[in-house]
Design a protein around this motif. Structure first.
Motif, PDB file in Angstrom:
ATOM      1  N   LEU A  70       0.818  -1.217   0.000  1.00 10.22           N
ATOM      2  CA  LEU A  70       0.000   0.000   0.000  1.00 10.22           C
ATOM      3  C   LEU A  70       0.853   1.270   0.000  1.00 10.22           C
ATOM      4  CD1 LEU A  70      -2.721  -1.311   2.482  1.00 10.22           C
ATOM      5  CD2 LEU A  70      -2.944  -1.081  -0.009  1.00 10.22           C
ATOM      6  N   THR A  71       2.114   1.142  -0.402  1.00 12.56           N
ATOM      7  CA  THR A  71       2.975   2.312  -0.590  1.00 12.56           C
ATOM      8  C   THR A  71       2.294   3.253  -1.582  1.00 12.56           C
ATOM      9  OG1 THR A  71       4.892   0.853  -0.277  1.00 12.56           O
ATOM     10  CG2 THR A  71       5.316   3.002  -1.282  1.00 12.56           C
ATOM     11  N   PRO A  72       2.250   4.561  -1.289  1.00 11.75           N
ATOM     12  CA  PRO A  72       1.525   5.480  -2.188  1.00 11.75           C
ATOM     13  C   PRO A  72       2.000   5.366  -3.642  1.00 11.75           C
ATOM     14  CG  PRO A  72       2.363   6.663  -0.260  1.00 11.75           C
ATOM     15  CD  PRO A  72       2.871   5.271  -0.160  1.00 11.75           C
ATOM     16  N   TYR A 106      -1.555  10.703   6.010  1.00 14.14           N
ATOM     17  CA  TYR A 106      -2.257  11.118   4.792  1.00 14.14           C
ATOM     18  C   TYR A 106      -2.170  12.625   4.550  1.00 14.14           C
ATOM     19  CZ  TYR A 106      -5.878  11.573   1.239  1.00 14.14           C
ATOM     20  OH  TYR A 106      -6.554  11.872   0.086  1.00 14.14           O
ATOM     21  N   VAL A 107      -2.308  13.413   5.617  1.00 15.61           N
ATOM     22  CA  VAL A 107      -2.257  14.869   5.447  1.00 15.61           C
ATOM     23  C   VAL A 107      -0.897  15.278   4.854  1.00 15.61           C
ATOM     24  CG1 VAL A 107      -2.227  17.076   6.678  1.00 15.61           C
ATOM     25  CG2 VAL A 107      -3.947  15.351   7.249  1.00 15.61           C
ATOM     26  N   ASP A 108       0.167  14.723   5.377  1.00 15.07           N
ATOM     27  CA  ASP A 108       1.493  15.065   4.850  1.00 15.07           C
ATOM     28  C   ASP A 108       1.661  14.558   3.413  1.00 15.07           C
ATOM     29  OD1 ASP A 108       2.258  16.439   7.106  1.00 15.07           O
ATOM     30  OD2 ASP A 108       3.068  14.653   8.091  1.00 15.07           O
ATOM     31  N   ARG A 109       1.068  13.435   3.117  1.00 17.20           N
ATOM     32  CA  ARG A 109       1.145  12.899   1.753  1.00 17.20           C
ATOM     33  C   ARG A 109       0.432  13.825   0.752  1.00 17.20           C
ATOM     34  NH1 ARG A 109      -0.354   6.560   1.875  1.00 17.20           N
ATOM     35  NH2 ARG A 109       1.314   5.767   3.200  1.00 17.20           N
ATOM     36  N   VAL A 110      -0.738  14.333   1.172  1.00 15.32           N
ATOM     37  CA  VAL A 110      -1.482  15.242   0.287  1.00 15.32           C
ATOM     38  C   VAL A 110      -0.694  16.533   0.103  1.00 15.32           C
ATOM     39  CG1 VAL A 110      -3.597  16.641   0.059  1.00 15.32           C
ATOM     40  CG2 VAL A 110      -3.739  14.280   0.878  1.00 15.32           C
ATOM     41  N   ARG A 111      -0.076  17.001   1.197  1.00 13.17           N
ATOM     42  CA  ARG A 111       0.650  18.270   1.175  1.00 13.17           C
ATOM     43  C   ARG A 111       1.848  18.234   0.210  1.00 13.17           C
ATOM     44  NH1 ARG A 111       1.095  19.048   6.673  1.00 13.17           N
ATOM     45  NH2 ARG A 111      -0.697  20.391   6.962  1.00 13.17           N
ATOM     46  N   ARG A 112       2.364  17.039  -0.069  1.00 10.29           N
ATOM     47  CA  ARG A 112       3.481  16.925  -1.025  1.00 10.29           C
ATOM     48  C   ARG A 112       3.085  17.401  -2.424  1.00 10.29           C
ATOM     49  NH1 ARG A 112       4.832  10.754   0.386  1.00 10.29           N
ATOM     50  NH2 ARG A 112       5.827  11.125   2.411  1.00 10.29           N
ATOM     51  N   ALA A 137      -2.297   6.748   7.879  1.00 10.26           N
ATOM     52  CA  ALA A 137      -1.413   6.791   6.713  1.00 10.26           C
ATOM     53  C   ALA A 137      -2.178   6.926   5.398  1.00 10.26           C
ATOM     54  CB  ALA A 137      -0.532   5.539   6.675  1.00 10.26           C
ATOM     55  N   ASP A 138      -3.417   6.491   5.369  1.00  5.65           N
ATOM     56  CA  ASP A 138      -4.191   6.538   4.122  1.00  5.65           C
ATOM     57  C   ASP A 138      -5.667   6.593   4.523  1.00  5.65           C
ATOM     58  OD1 ASP A 138      -5.030   6.303   1.407  1.00  5.65           O
ATOM     59  OD2 ASP A 138      -3.355   4.962   0.952  1.00  5.65           O
TER      60      ASP A 138
ATOM     61  N   PHE B  73      -9.603  11.169  -8.153  1.00  7.29           N
ATOM     62  CA  PHE B  73      -9.512  11.956  -6.920  1.00  7.29           C
ATOM     63  C   PHE B  73      -8.046  12.059  -6.505  1.00  7.29           C
ATOM     64  CE2 PHE B  73      -9.827  12.074  -2.157  1.00  7.29           C
ATOM     65  CZ  PHE B  73     -10.437  13.303  -2.051  1.00  7.29           C
ATOM     66  N   ARG B  74      -7.510  13.262  -6.518  1.00  9.87           N
ATOM     67  CA  ARG B  74      -6.111  13.497  -6.080  1.00  9.87           C
ATOM     68  C   ARG B  74      -5.100  12.601  -6.774  1.00  9.87           C
ATOM     69  NH1 ARG B  74      -8.109  14.670   0.023  1.00  9.87           N
ATOM     70  NH2 ARG B  74      -8.972  16.679  -0.525  1.00  9.87           N
ATOM     71  N   GLY B  75      -5.290  12.410  -8.066  1.00  6.89           N
ATOM     72  CA  GLY B  75      -4.383  11.579  -8.847  1.00  6.89           C
ATOM     73  C   GLY B  75      -5.151  11.032 -10.033  1.00  6.89           C
ATOM     74  N   PRO B  76      -4.530  10.135 -10.791  1.00  2.00           N
ATOM     75  CA  PRO B  76      -5.196   9.623 -11.994  1.00  2.00           C
ATOM     76  C   PRO B  76      -6.304   8.610 -11.705  1.00  2.00           C
ATOM     77  CG  PRO B  76      -2.985   8.690 -11.772  1.00  2.00           C
ATOM     78  CD  PRO B  76      -3.121   9.709 -10.690  1.00  2.00           C
ATOM     79  N   SER B  77      -6.347   8.056 -10.510  1.00  3.16           N
ATOM     80  CA  SER B  77      -7.305   7.000 -10.199  1.00  3.16           C
ATOM     81  C   SER B  77      -8.403   7.491  -9.259  1.00  3.16           C
ATOM     82  CB  SER B  77      -6.577   5.815  -9.544  1.00  3.16           C
ATOM     83  OG  SER B  77      -5.905   5.051 -10.517  1.00  3.16           O
ATOM     84  N   ALA B  78      -9.342   6.603  -9.026  1.00  2.03           N
ATOM     85  CA  ALA B  78     -10.468   6.889  -8.130  1.00  2.03           C
ATOM     86  C   ALA B  78      -9.992   6.969  -6.682  1.00  2.03           C
ATOM     87  CB  ALA B  78     -11.520   5.791  -8.281  1.00  2.03           C
ATOM     88  N   ASP B  79     -10.847   7.501  -5.837  1.00  4.72           N
ATOM     89  CA  ASP B  79     -10.600   7.609  -4.393  1.00  4.72           C
ATOM     90  C   ASP B  79     -10.379   6.233  -3.759  1.00  4.72           C
ATOM     91  OD1 ASP B  79     -10.877   8.554  -1.615  1.00  4.72           O
ATOM     92  OD2 ASP B  79     -12.876   7.669  -1.723  1.00  4.72           O
ATOM     93  N   ALA B  80      -9.338   6.127  -2.939  1.00  2.00           N
ATOM     94  CA  ALA B  80      -8.954   4.827  -2.362  1.00  2.00           C
ATOM     95  C   ALA B  80     -10.081   4.218  -1.517  1.00  2.00           C
ATOM     96  CB  ALA B  80      -7.690   4.977  -1.519  1.00  2.00           C
ATOM     97  N   GLY B  81     -10.741   5.035  -0.712  1.00  2.00           N
ATOM     98  CA  GLY B  81     -11.798   4.496   0.145  1.00  2.00           C
ATOM     99  C   GLY B  81     -12.943   3.924  -0.673  1.00  2.00           C
ATOM    100  N   THR B  82     -13.265   4.615  -1.756  1.00  2.00           N
ATOM    101  CA  THR B  82     -14.345   4.171  -2.638  1.00  2.00           C
ATOM    102  C   THR B  82     -13.971   2.861  -3.341  1.00  2.00           C
ATOM    103  OG1 THR B  82     -14.886   6.487  -2.990  1.00  2.00           O
ATOM    104  CG2 THR B  82     -15.826   4.905  -4.551  1.00  2.00           C
ATOM    105  N   VAL B  83     -12.723   2.791  -3.778  1.00  2.00           N
ATOM    106  CA  VAL B  83     -12.252   1.588  -4.469  1.00  2.00           C
ATOM    107  C   VAL B  83     -12.241   0.403  -3.508  1.00  2.00           C
ATOM    108  CG1 VAL B  83     -10.253   0.545  -5.596  1.00  2.00           C
ATOM    109  CG2 VAL B  83     -10.912   2.893  -6.155  1.00  2.00           C
ATOM    110  N   TYR B  84     -11.837   0.658  -2.275  1.00  2.00           N
ATOM    111  CA  TYR B  84     -11.896  -0.397  -1.252  1.00  2.00           C
ATOM    112  C   TYR B  84     -13.325  -0.928  -1.149  1.00  2.00           C
ATOM    113  CZ  TYR B  84     -12.309  -2.726   3.172  1.00  2.00           C
ATOM    114  OH  TYR B  84     -12.621  -3.647   4.119  1.00  2.00           O
ATOM    115  N   GLU B  85     -14.280  -0.011  -1.083  1.00  2.00           N
ATOM    116  CA  GLU B  85     -15.679  -0.411  -0.903  1.00  2.00           C
ATOM    117  C   GLU B  85     -16.210  -1.153  -2.132  1.00  2.00           C
ATOM    118  OE1 GLU B  85     -16.790   3.080   2.309  1.00  2.00           O
ATOM    119  OE2 GLU B  85     -17.138   3.474   0.203  1.00  2.00           O
ATOM    120  N   LEU B  86     -15.780  -0.739  -3.306  1.00  2.00           N
ATOM    121  CA  LEU B  86     -16.145  -1.462  -4.532  1.00  2.00           C
ATOM    122  C   LEU B  86     -15.672  -2.914  -4.430  1.00  2.00           C
ATOM    123  CD1 LEU B  86     -17.203  -1.237  -7.520  1.00  2.00           C
ATOM    124  CD2 LEU B  86     -14.827  -0.792  -8.166  1.00  2.00           C
ATOM    125  N   GLY B  87     -14.417  -3.087  -4.027  1.00  2.00           N
ATOM    126  CA  GLY B  87     -13.864  -4.435  -3.890  1.00  2.00           C
ATOM    127  C   GLY B  87     -14.603  -5.231  -2.833  1.00  2.00           C
TER     128      GLY B  87
END
Lengths: 186, 186
Positions: A70-72, A106-112, A137-138, B73-87
């Motif tokens: 789950l590394t970003p 997660y906050v620090d990751r977004v801030r990058r 972390a996420d 969301f915040r990148g090229p892919s969908a939101d992580a929480g949403t994708v988790y829930e899809l799975g």
């Protein structure tokens, strides 16, 4: 016991090697690692992506547990495909384990990537959407899924020099899997 | 029939309103929308994130289907929480539906953030990792999951002016859910 080896590792130029190293570590602890690229798929086939999906799904059905990297990946969160697989395995009530070689929250990751604005104690990203601020972390769904359906996310104290090839956190997950799945390991 | 309304919509400043609009659309088609923020959680509680997780998981257990907002969301892919829930919902063999208000394919989405290099027909990102190049909107696990366990990803022909508030693609998913879940809708 079969462990599904999920992660964006499949996108590394040396993906087969890293898959081999992960499978070796599983074997050392008495388990079998299932790496997506073990399924032979001709990338030029018109339905290559569907074949990959079906192969991965079949592997997940065979697996007793997942270890998710789950590394970003390309943003503040983990790789979408890996997160999907984490959810899928949790939905099937399998043992779910995960690690991130980036211990930042997660906050620090977004801030990058973008500025974060504090509005009366609530954080908002440059996109105008709130930034989850629970010190995790996420996204909370991933983090608590691991806690409740497996073991807390494994992270190193500091990020290793090589985020994509360091397997110390992965090995910790393998050790936990063996303790949970193999009676003789206890 | 209960539909779990997954998406980064919960991070919008007007999340409650958008959740209300989505629930209204579900009601119009004879179904009940379950929106994560319907669970009352005091954000200041020490275990707020865990309470949210448990609330969302309970809602997913009550739901017959998921409609996931997979807009990047915040990148090229969908939101992580949403994708988790899809799975998670796919793992539990529920009906899985999803939409993205951004119809771009994954390669173009990655290119928005970083240069892509073509090495002999294989695409690599600035991170040195391969870029999935199957002409799909996001990681193949998400896209084929929808195809095989629900319906193909719903996208508009062109992105709407307001990516986060336009509910046309969402409504298409609601209509599909009604056709699949309610005998009288057919």
């Amino acid at each position: 016991m079969n462990i599904y080896l999920a992660g964006p590792d499949v996108f590394l130029p040396d993906a087969l090697e890293i898959g081999g190293r992960k499978a070796e570590l599983c074997a050392r602890y008495g388990m079998t690692g299932l790496f997506p690229l073990d399924n032979a798929v001709a990338l030029a086939a018109h339905d290559a992506s569907l074949q990959i999906f079906r192969g991965n799904e079949a592997m997940m059905h065979e697996a007793d547990a997942i270890i998710a990297n789950l590394t970003p990946f390309r943003g503040p969160s983990a790789d979408a495909g890996t997160v999907y697989e984490l959810g899928y395995m949790a939905g099937r009530a399998k043992l779910v384990l995960g690690y991130s070689n980036d211990p930042a929250n997660y906050v620090d990751r977004v801030r990058r990537f973008k500025t974060i604005t504090d509005r009366g104690g609530l954080l908002f990203g440059a996109d105008g959407l709130a930034v989850e601020d629970f010190g995790l972390a996420d996204n909370l769904m991933l983090i608590h899924c691991l806690e409740l359906h497996g073991a807390p996310l494994v992270t190193p104290r500091t990020a290793p020099a090589d985020l994509w090839h360091d397997l110390a956190a992965f090995e910790t997950c393998v050790r936990i899997a063996a303790q949970r799945l193999l009676p003789q390991a206890n």
